[in-house]
Design an enzyme around this catalytic site. Structure first.
Site, PDB file in Angstrom:
ATOM      1  N   LYS A  97       2.175 -33.990  18.798  1.00  0.00           N
ATOM      2  CA  LYS A  97       0.855 -34.390  19.788  1.00  0.00           C
ATOM      3  C   LYS A  97       0.246 -35.315  19.023  1.00  0.00           C
ATOM      4  CE  LYS A  97       0.496 -29.960  20.802  1.00  0.00           C
ATOM      5  NZ  LYS A  97      -0.538 -28.422  20.713  1.00  0.00           N
ATOM      6  N   ASP A 100       1.429 -40.793  14.237  1.00  0.00           N
ATOM      7  CA  ASP A 100      -0.578 -41.015  13.487  1.00  0.00           C
ATOM      8  C   ASP A 100      -0.873 -41.055  12.709  1.00  0.00           C
ATOM      9  OD1 ASP A 100       0.347 -38.857  12.747  1.00  0.00           O
ATOM     10  OD2 ASP A 100      -0.838 -37.583  13.822  1.00  0.00           O
ATOM     11  N   ASP A 151       2.510 -39.632   5.768  1.00  0.00           N
ATOM     12  CA  ASP A 151       1.466 -38.778   4.535  1.00  0.00           C
ATOM     13  C   ASP A 151       2.653 -39.027   3.502  1.00  0.00           C
ATOM     14  OD1 ASP A 151      -0.159 -37.084   3.173  1.00  0.00           O
ATOM     15  OD2 ASP A 151       0.318 -35.502   4.164  1.00  0.00           O
ATOM     16  N   LYS A 168      -1.776 -42.998   4.146  1.00  0.00           N
ATOM     17  CA  LYS A 168      -2.457 -42.640   3.271  1.00  0.00           C
ATOM     18  C   LYS A 168      -1.026 -42.296   2.023  1.00  0.00           C
ATOM     19  CE  LYS A 168      -3.810 -38.204   5.232  1.00  0.00           C
ATOM     20  NZ  LYS A 168      -4.182 -36.874   4.194  1.00  0.00           N
ATOM     21  N   VAL A 214      -8.014 -36.233   7.508  1.00  0.00           N
ATOM     22  CA  VAL A 214      -8.609 -36.701   8.533  1.00  0.00           C
ATOM     23  C   VAL A 214      -8.102 -35.764   9.928  1.00  0.00           C
ATOM     24  CG1 VAL A 214      -9.203 -38.837   7.271  1.00  0.00           C
ATOM     25  CG2 VAL A 214      -7.125 -38.431   8.833  1.00  0.00           C
ATOM     26  N   ASP A 259      -5.447 -33.581  14.056  1.00  0.00           N
ATOM     27  CA  ASP A 259      -6.065 -32.122  14.169  1.00  0.00           C
ATOM     28  C   ASP A 259      -5.938 -31.589  13.019  1.00  0.00           C
ATOM     29  OD1 ASP A 259      -3.121 -31.720  14.420  1.00  0.00           O
ATOM     30  OD2 ASP A 259      -4.164 -29.878  14.711  1.00  0.00           O
TER      31      ASP A 259
HETATM   32  P1  IMP Z   1       4.095 -36.233   6.469  1.00  0.00           P
HETATM   33  O1  IMP Z   1       5.651 -35.415   6.871  1.00  0.00           O
HETATM   34  O2  IMP Z   1       4.030 -35.434   5.117  1.00  0.00           O
HETATM   35  O3  IMP Z   1       4.458 -37.884   6.530  1.00  0.00           O
HETATM   36  O4  IMP Z   1       3.878 -35.995   7.185  1.00  0.00           O
HETATM   37  C1  IMP Z   1       3.380 -36.543   8.615  1.00  0.00           C
HETATM   38  C2  IMP Z   1       2.265 -35.740   9.903  1.00  0.00           C
HETATM   39  O5  IMP Z   1       1.974 -35.021   8.933  1.00  0.00           O
HETATM   40  C3  IMP Z   1       1.694 -35.845  10.901  1.00  0.00           C
HETATM   41  O6  IMP Z   1       2.285 -36.838  11.878  1.00  0.00           O
HETATM   42  C4  IMP Z   1       0.008 -35.676  10.823  1.00  0.00           C
HETATM   43  O7  IMP Z   1       0.514 -34.613  11.834  1.00  0.00           O
HETATM   44  C5  IMP Z   1       0.581 -34.968   9.630  1.00  0.00           C
HETATM   45  N1  IMP Z   1      -0.688 -34.562   8.570  1.00  0.00           N
HETATM   46  C6  IMP Z   1      -0.878 -35.466   7.398  1.00  0.00           C
HETATM   47  N2  IMP Z   1      -1.799 -36.089   6.846  1.00  0.00           N
HETATM   48  C7  IMP Z   1      -2.636 -35.325   7.909  1.00  0.00           C
HETATM   49  C8  IMP Z   1      -4.089 -35.366   7.939  1.00  0.00           C
HETATM   50  O8  IMP Z   1      -5.170 -35.740   7.240  1.00  0.00           O
HETATM   51  N3  IMP Z   1      -4.925 -35.207   9.450  1.00  0.00           N
HETATM   52  C9  IMP Z   1      -4.107 -34.718  10.159  1.00  0.00           C
HETATM   53  N4  IMP Z   1      -3.227 -34.639   9.984  1.00  0.00           N
HETATM   54  C10 IMP Z   1      -2.117 -35.130   9.323  1.00  0.00           C
END
Ligand code: IMP
Length: 184
Positions: free
Chosen positions: A50, A107, A110, A138, A160, A166
């Protein structure tokens, strides 16, 4: 005198990282770049639910080219601030994408796991092109190599919330992007 919004954030341990005005300026720049790059093409903008819904709504209204929209739902974070490394589709696209120019709007990147797996999955459906626009990045947290085609802001390794993001389904409504102090 502090505004009611500032008072409220102080009470929740929030600190603003990116203000509404700063976000707005960057969203307009990104929309300009995307409009130039996709001029003359029938682009399908795919929002990742979302977290991307507010960013996507603002971004497409700043584009100077027509576009279609769809959404995909993914579950990658199960309870707050940790990444499981597993990605599951909770809501699939309604639009067939073979031969389409697809731009995914996310959004935040990470670890990079969610988007890497999503791209792998969508690539198998044969789109003409597959791009990624992420509002936040990040970089320091990457576990798999990944770079988005368009990035709004590179941010430090802090959790964040706000502007669609969220923590346990809370704080998506905040107009600014804020640091959540308690878990940062
Ligand atoms: P990744 O697979 O670790 O890159 O995760 C990405 C997803 O993790 C994003 O779409 C967010 O839903 C969530 N996420 C990662 N860091 C944050 C944060 O700082 N705040 C909120 N959601 C986050």
């Amino acid at each position: 005198m502090k505004s009611p919004e500032v008072e409220w954030k102080a009470g929740t341990g929030m600190e603003i990282l990116l203000t509404e005005a700063v976000i707005d300026r960057r969203v307009r720049e990104l929309a300009g770049e995307i409009s130039r790059d996709y001029a003359g093409r029938d682009v399908l903008i795919v929002g990742v639910l979302k977290g991307a819904f507010i960013f996507m709504a603002d971004l497409i209204r700043r584009l100077s080219i027509p576009c279609s929209v769809d959404f995909i739902g993914l579950a990658s974070y199960h309870d707050g601030s940790f990444s499981s490394g597993n990605v599951r589709i909770t809501k699939d696209l309604e639009t067939p994408i073979p031969g389409r120019d697809v731009l995914i709007v996310e959004d935040i990147v990470d670890t990079g796991i969610t988007l890497s797996l999503l791209l792998e999955l969508l690539r198998k459906r044969g789109p003409a092109s597959l791009g990624v626009c992420a509002l936040l990045d990040k970089e320091a947290r990457r576990r798999v190599p990944f770079s988005a085609d368009y990035v709004g802001f590179t941010i430090p390794d802090r959790f964040v919330v706000g502007y669609g993001l969220d923590y346990n389904e809370k704080y998506r409504f905040l107009p600014d992007i804020c640091l959540l102090k308690e878990i940062a």
